[in-house]
Design a protein around this motif. Sequence first.
Motif, PDB file in Angstrom:
ATOM      1  N   MET A  99      43.766  35.328  39.940  1.00  0.00           N
ATOM      2  CA  MET A  99      42.660  35.720  39.068  1.00  0.00           C
ATOM      3  C   MET A  99      42.464  34.667  37.990  1.00  0.00           C
ATOM      4  N   CYS A 149      39.924  34.148  34.197  1.00  0.00           N
ATOM      5  CA  CYS A 149      39.096  34.833  33.210  1.00  0.00           C
ATOM      6  C   CYS A 149      37.939  33.932  32.813  1.00  0.00           C
ATOM      7  N   GLU A 206      38.203  37.290  40.867  1.00  0.00           N
ATOM      8  CA  GLU A 206      39.083  37.047  42.010  1.00  0.00           C
ATOM      9  C   GLU A 206      38.221  36.921  43.248  1.00  0.00           C
ATOM     10  N   TYR A 244      35.490  43.243  31.048  1.00  0.00           N
ATOM     11  CA  TYR A 244      36.453  43.969  30.221  1.00  0.00           C
ATOM     12  C   TYR A 244      36.215  43.655  28.761  1.00  0.00           C
ATOM     13  N   ALA A 298      33.913  40.058  40.158  1.00  0.00           N
ATOM     14  CA  ALA A 298      34.094  39.875  38.719  1.00  0.00           C
ATOM     15  C   ALA A 298      33.908  41.207  38.001  1.00  0.00           C
ATOM     16  N   SER A 331      44.287  33.289  34.264  1.00  0.00           N
ATOM     17  CA  SER A 331      44.699  34.649  33.912  1.00  0.00           C
ATOM     18  C   SER A 331      46.210  34.731  34.014  1.00  0.00           C
ATOM     19  N   ASP A 332      46.781  35.728  33.386  1.00  0.00           N
ATOM     20  CA  ASP A 332      48.223  35.940  33.544  1.00  0.00           C
ATOM     21  C   ASP A 332      48.522  36.700  34.841  1.00  0.00           C
ATOM     22  N   ARG A 333      47.472  37.083  35.560  1.00  0.00           N
ATOM     23  CA  ARG A 333      47.624  37.784  36.844  1.00  0.00           C
ATOM     24  C   ARG A 333      47.397  36.803  37.985  1.00  0.00           C
ATOM     25  N   SER A 366      41.364  42.626  46.327  1.00  0.00           N
ATOM     26  CA  SER A 366      41.939  43.748  45.587  1.00  0.00           C
ATOM     27  C   SER A 366      42.693  44.660  46.560  1.00  0.00           C
ATOM     28  N   ASP A 395      35.121  33.602  29.671  1.00  0.00           N
ATOM     29  CA  ASP A 395      34.697  34.018  28.335  1.00  0.00           C
ATOM     30  C   ASP A 395      33.331  33.406  28.054  1.00  0.00           C
ATOM     31  N   GLU A 454      37.235  39.204  34.496  1.00  0.00           N
ATOM     32  CA  GLU A 454      38.348  38.853  35.370  1.00  0.00           C
ATOM     33  C   GLU A 454      37.744  38.636  36.747  1.00  0.00           C
TER      34      GLU A 454
END
Length: 97
Positions: A40, A42, A90, A78, A75, A35-37, A95, A44, A88
Amino acid sequence: MVRAIALTLEAAGIPPSALDASGARTATGYRVRPSDRPRMVCVDWLGPPGSGAAQEEEAKLTECAAKLADRGWEALLYRGPRRRRFLEVEPAGSSPS
């Protein structure tokens, strides 16, 4: 984390997607990507053209999310670009409150 999530899904009996040597998708299943975060990844649900992966992605990703939650991950489902769904993921409890 990408490898940890992939191993968790594999251990849960969920099939991974696959590519052949030319890069063409040959099997329907999950794909884990960074992920770009921070902290985290992703997930698919992908398959070869005509496999129906897009139609089953919501149900399959919901199954992935449940299996991940059972094993200590958080999870969230989105809808992304081109209306395709993804998770997403983590570690549970990471969080901000």
